[in-house]
Write an enzyme that holds these catalytic residues in place. Structure first.
Site, PDB file in Angstrom:
ATOM      1  N   ASP A  39       0.848  -1.193   0.000  1.00 26.54           N
ATOM      2  CA  ASP A  39       0.000   0.000   0.000  1.00 26.54           C
ATOM      3  C   ASP A  39       0.886   1.246   0.000  1.00 26.54           C
ATOM      4  OD1 ASP A  39      -1.870   2.105   0.651  1.00 26.54           O
ATOM      5  OD2 ASP A  39      -3.236   0.531   1.325  1.00 26.54           O
ATOM      6  N   SER A  80      -7.072   3.966  -1.156  1.00 24.85           N
ATOM      7  CA  SER A  80      -6.842   2.521  -1.123  1.00 24.85           C
ATOM      8  C   SER A  80      -8.112   1.727  -1.389  1.00 24.85           C
ATOM      9  CB  SER A  80      -6.266   2.115   0.228  1.00 24.85           C
ATOM     10  OG  SER A  80      -5.026   2.742   0.421  1.00 24.85           O
ATOM     11  N   THR A 133      -7.896  -2.125   2.002  1.00 18.26           N
ATOM     12  CA  THR A 133      -7.293  -3.003   0.983  1.00 18.26           C
ATOM     13  C   THR A 133      -7.782  -4.449   1.108  1.00 18.26           C
ATOM     14  OG1 THR A 133      -5.371  -1.545   1.012  1.00 18.26           O
ATOM     15  CG2 THR A 133      -5.136  -3.650  -0.151  1.00 18.26           C
ATOM     16  N   GLU A 248      -0.887  -8.008   1.856  1.00 19.90           N
ATOM     17  CA  GLU A 248      -0.673  -6.558   1.805  1.00 19.90           C
ATOM     18  C   GLU A 248       0.347  -6.091   2.843  1.00 19.90           C
ATOM     19  OE1 GLU A 248      -3.564  -3.916   3.488  1.00 19.90           O
ATOM     20  OE2 GLU A 248      -2.935  -2.246   2.229  1.00 19.90           O
ATOM     21  N   ASP A 253       2.096   2.692   3.330  1.00 21.31           N
ATOM     22  CA  ASP A 253       1.225   3.859   3.125  1.00 21.31           C
ATOM     23  C   ASP A 253       1.196   4.760   4.352  1.00 21.31           C
ATOM     24  OD1 ASP A 253      -1.135   5.283   1.822  1.00 21.31           O
ATOM     25  OD2 ASP A 253      -2.106   4.491   3.606  1.00 21.31           O
ATOM     26  N   HIS A 257       2.148   8.729   4.827  1.00 23.53           N
ATOM     27  CA  HIS A 257       1.287   9.784   5.392  1.00 23.53           C
ATOM     28  C   HIS A 257       1.989  10.508   6.540  1.00 23.53           C
ATOM     29  CE1 HIS A 257      -2.412   9.044   3.164  1.00 23.53           C
ATOM     30  NE2 HIS A 257      -2.324   7.751   3.407  1.00 23.53           N
ATOM     31  N   ASP A 295      -1.493   0.199  -4.762  1.00 20.44           N
ATOM     32  CA  ASP A 295      -2.720   0.927  -5.107  1.00 20.44           C
ATOM     33  C   ASP A 295      -2.429   2.358  -5.558  1.00 20.44           C
ATOM     34  OD1 ASP A 295      -1.816   1.500  -2.552  1.00 20.44           O
ATOM     35  OD2 ASP A 295      -3.743   1.137  -1.561  1.00 20.44           O
ATOM     36  N   HIS A 296      -1.348   2.946  -5.019  1.00 19.09           N
ATOM     37  CA  HIS A 296      -0.962   4.329  -5.322  1.00 19.09           C
ATOM     38  C   HIS A 296       0.329   4.611  -4.580  1.00 19.09           C
ATOM     39  CE1 HIS A 296      -2.151   5.143  -1.238  1.00 19.09           C
ATOM     40  NE2 HIS A 296      -3.298   4.535  -1.483  1.00 19.09           N
TER      41      HIS A 296
HETATM   42 MG    MG Z   1      -4.172  -0.714   2.648  1.00 19.68          MG
HETATM   43 ZN    ZN Z   2      -3.129   6.180   2.260  1.00 21.86          ZN
END
Ligand code: MG
Ligand code: ZN
Length: 368
Positions: A39, A80, A133, A248, A253, A257, A295-296
């Site tokens: 993620d 996500s 996710t 995952e 992720d 952040h 996902d990004h």
């Molecule tokens: Mg996730």
């Molecule tokens: Zn995020």
């Protein structure tokens, strides 16, 4: 840990043979599918394994590489939930959607599709198992925030094996229901203490090992991700039917952040370690398609040279031999995302395409 001062020469090239793929990978169909999602793992996050890992990154073992555009249906920058729904169900939808389309109608996911064909299915995450996710692979709700509803839908899903956090969404809920009992009634052994190597092959298994999130690597999560993946693989293998497994690395992720490089890189290296054991399995078996993607990107993460001063024109001077991870946002970014594939039909995954095509390509690979 002071990652910024850890300087490693980038000498992995040529010093290790590429992962050996059988020559018939173009025509042969895979039996099993393993989808690995980091993620928030953009190219710079992935690249950090080449600079901050002691030893060879497992990412370097792939020969087939693609790039996906990860926009959602309503926004240029996805979240996500929409991203995972695109992988799980082959559609682009709105940010926040879990397994539903733009009209908030449920759409069949790959787990539901394959379980009808006698596939075993499993989900592993370092977040709550109800987080966006993993949720997109078993739940259908209009909002990712409805985690009690998402937990409830695990009991009606075909999932055979799951591992992650999220106990509070299964018991001591606001609605007073006890989802653990319901899961046990559906044939699950629920484990809430620790990972167990020897599990009853005739049962379904849920490891729920944290009230909400699993701990960070820097706070002692240990080898949960790799161990739970290995337990899932041996469980599926012993039950002797094909499987779909999604794993995952959720917190790459969250570190993005938080703009915390040490947090990010330790999560990324944990993902790389799990990846190594998955590739070892796929290489040995020769019948498993492994797809790695994200996902990004999160954080606008870059591997910059260290700023050492300014020249007379006011421009930065750099030490290009010292990498200083930097961030440009506390949110997600629109960067294209790498896809790595190994095993039968892996060549489907090269080139430029959309996030939702990951689902389509898995179906094409399986001829389903
Ligand atoms: Mg996730
Ligand atoms: Zn995020």
């Amino acid at each position: 840990m002071a990652l910024a001062i850890l300087m490693l020469s980038c000498n992995y090239e040529g010093s290790r043979p590429k992962l050996a793929e059988k020559s018939d990978t173009k025509s042969k169909k895979p039996l099993n599918i393993i989808l690995l999602i980091g993620d928030g793992m953009g190219l710079s996050q992935l690249s950090s394994s080449f600079y901050f890992k002691v030893g060879h990154p497992n990412f370097a073992r792939f020969k087939t590489i693609g790039l996906i555009n990860v926009t959602s249906a309503n926004l240029k920058i996805t979240d996500s939930a929409a991203g995972a729904t695109s992988f799980a169900s082959g559609i682009k939808t709105y940010n926040g959607a879990i397994g539903v389309d733009m009209n908030k109608e449920p759409i069949e996911n790959i787990v539901e599709l394959l379980s009808k064909e006698n596939y075993q299915t499993g989900l592993i995450a370092t977040s709550s198992i109800t987080h966006a996710t993993p949720a997109a692979f078993y739940a259908h709700v209009a909002s990712r925030d409805w985690e009690e509803q998402i937990a409830e839908q695990m009991s009606s899903s075909p999932i055979d094996f799951f591992a992650g956090g999220g106990l509070k969404f299964f018991q001591n809920r606001q609605d007073g229901k006890n989802m653990l009992k319901l899961l046990e009634n559906k044939g699950f052994d629920i484990h809430t203490d620790s990972l167990v190597q020897k599990i009853d092959k005739s049962k379904r298994h849920g490891f729920i090992l944290g009230e909400e999130d699993m701990p960070k690597m820097i706070e002692g999560r240990g080898d949960f991700l790799m161990k739970s993946t290995q337990i899932a693989l041996s469980y599926f293998e012993d039950n002797n039917s094909p499987f779909f497994l999604m794993v995952e690395g959720s917190q790459i992720d969250w570190a993005g952040h938080d703009n915390e490089a040490d947090y990010l890189i330790t999560e990324l290296l944990d993902f790389d370690q799990m990846l190594g054991s998955v590739l070892d399995y796929a290489e040995k078996e020769g019948n498993t398609l492994v797809v790695v993607t994200a996902d990004h990107e999160t954080g606008g993460f870059t591997l910059s040279g260290k700023i050492t001063g300014q020249n007379s024109k006011g421009e930065h001077e750099h030490d290009y031999n010292v990498i200083v991870p930097t961030f440009s946002t506390t949110g997600h970014s629109a960067a294209l995302i790498p896809v790595l594939a190994f095993g039968p039909q892996s060549s489907q995954f090269s080139g430029f395409y959309q996030n939702s095509d990951i689902y389509n390509k898995i179906r094409i690979a399986l001829d389903k």
